[in-house]
Enzyme design. Structure first.
Site, short mmCIF file in Angstrom:
data_model
loop_
_atom_site.label_atom_id
_atom_site.label_comp_id
_atom_site.label_asym_id
_atom_site.label_seq_id
_atom_site.Cartn_x
_atom_site.Cartn_y
_atom_site.Cartn_z
N HIS A 158 0.84 -1.20 0.00
CA HIS A 158 0.00 0.00 0.00
C HIS A 158 0.87 1.25 0.00
O HIS A 158 2.09 1.19 0.23
CB HIS A 158 -0.93 0.03 1.22
CG HIS A 158 -2.09 -0.91 1.12
ND1 HIS A 158 -2.02 -2.23 1.51
CD2 HIS A 158 -3.34 -0.72 0.64
CE1 HIS A 158 -3.19 -2.81 1.29
NE2 HIS A 158 -4.00 -1.92 0.76
N LYS A 162 -0.56 4.75 4.61
CA LYS A 162 -1.41 3.79 5.32
C LYS A 162 -0.88 3.57 6.73
O LYS A 162 0.33 3.37 6.93
CB LYS A 162 -1.48 2.46 4.56
CG LYS A 162 -2.50 1.50 5.15
CD LYS A 162 -2.81 0.35 4.20
CE LYS A 162 -3.81 -0.61 4.80
NZ LYS A 162 -5.10 0.04 5.11
#
Length: 270
Positions: A158, A162
């Site tokens: 990600h 995040k």
């Protein structure tokens, strides 16, 4: 607009909030009735369209979730665990559909959602993508077919912003594999390897997290045995897939009895 569902978005200024606003605005089956932001945010009290740098929309930004939820037939919530739990108590009172994409939730948070789901329709998933949810079902079926000679590793990537790991999607995939094997993920999860760890324990489900750049989301479920590997993969390149899935869930939930549902129910795979 009598057949259009009124939807509220919790957390309007974030990546997902903005994407949800665009997705709802483009729908002929739903319309936006209100949005929230945290207390003290610059947008509080402003017209949402003007806050986003465009023309007025006639929808204002509130820091009071009660006022927004009272107007809605469905609430879409990609916020924080504490905020989502608080919202669930309100959606239960309002008897409106609550679609939850919030990740990083602890067992006690889930228990609170279960309590709220006795009175409201809650649809929760670690990932609202239709493709990821199909991947989850595939992972479960592959795990059911293979024994523990196949080691399972879940690798996710990600963007740098995040804040939780493993991702909600990775945990959702891990739960699916554990279900397929008839075990509890809590008993077989291996989330951290550093230093001299010893050999991999047979039957464990391993997790690895990559963070960097602007990666929207990549998930691999690897079944590895001597001489062969099976890799199930999903690549997300546009956050709109999550918004479209959340909207689909909000529409599906209309008229459903109270309960704690997943996207598998929305897809007819439960």
């Amino acid at each position: 607009m009598t057949d259009s569902i009124g939807i509220a978005v919790m957390g309007a200024s974030g990546r997902m909030g903005r994407m949800l606003i665009d997705t709802i605005g483009a729908s002929d089956r739903a319309h936006l009735v209100g949005v929230t932001e945290r207390a003290g945010h610059d947008w509080i009290g402003a017209d949402l369209g003007e806050a986003l740098g465009g023309a007025a929309m006639g929808v204002h930004v509130f820091d009071d979730a009660i006022e927004v939820i009272a107007k809605a037939q469905a609430v879409i919530d990609f916020t924080s665990p504490a905020a989502t739990v608080a919202h669930a108590a309100l959606t239960a009172q309002a008897r409106c559909v609550h679609v939850i994409g919030t990740t990083g939730m602890a067992a006690e948070d889930i228990a609170e959602l279960d309590a709220a789901a006795r009175h409201a329709t809650i649809i929760r998933a670690g990932n609202m993508s239709l493709g990821v949810n199909l991947l989850t079902r595939l992972a479960q079926e592959v795990a059911r077919a293979l024994d523990e000679d196949f080691d399972v590793e879940i690798v996710e990537a990600h963007h740098r912003h995040k804040v939780d790991a493993p991702s909600g999607t990775a945990l959702m995939l891990g739960e699916a594999v554990a279900r397929g094997r008839g075990v509890s993920l809590e008993d077989v999860s291996d989330r951290g390897r550093d230093g001299i760890t010893g050999e991999r324990k047979r039957g464990d489900i391993g997790f690895s997290a990559i963070r960097g750049g602007d990666v929207v989301g990549e998930h691999d479920v690897i079944f590895a045995a001597d001489g062969e590997r099976i890799v199930l993969r999903h690549l997300a390149t546009d956050r709109a897939i999550f918004a479209r899935g959340a909207l689909k869930a909000a529409l599906w939930g209309q008229g459903k009895p109270p309960g704690h549902y997943s996207m598998m129910s929305v897809l007819g795979l439960a």
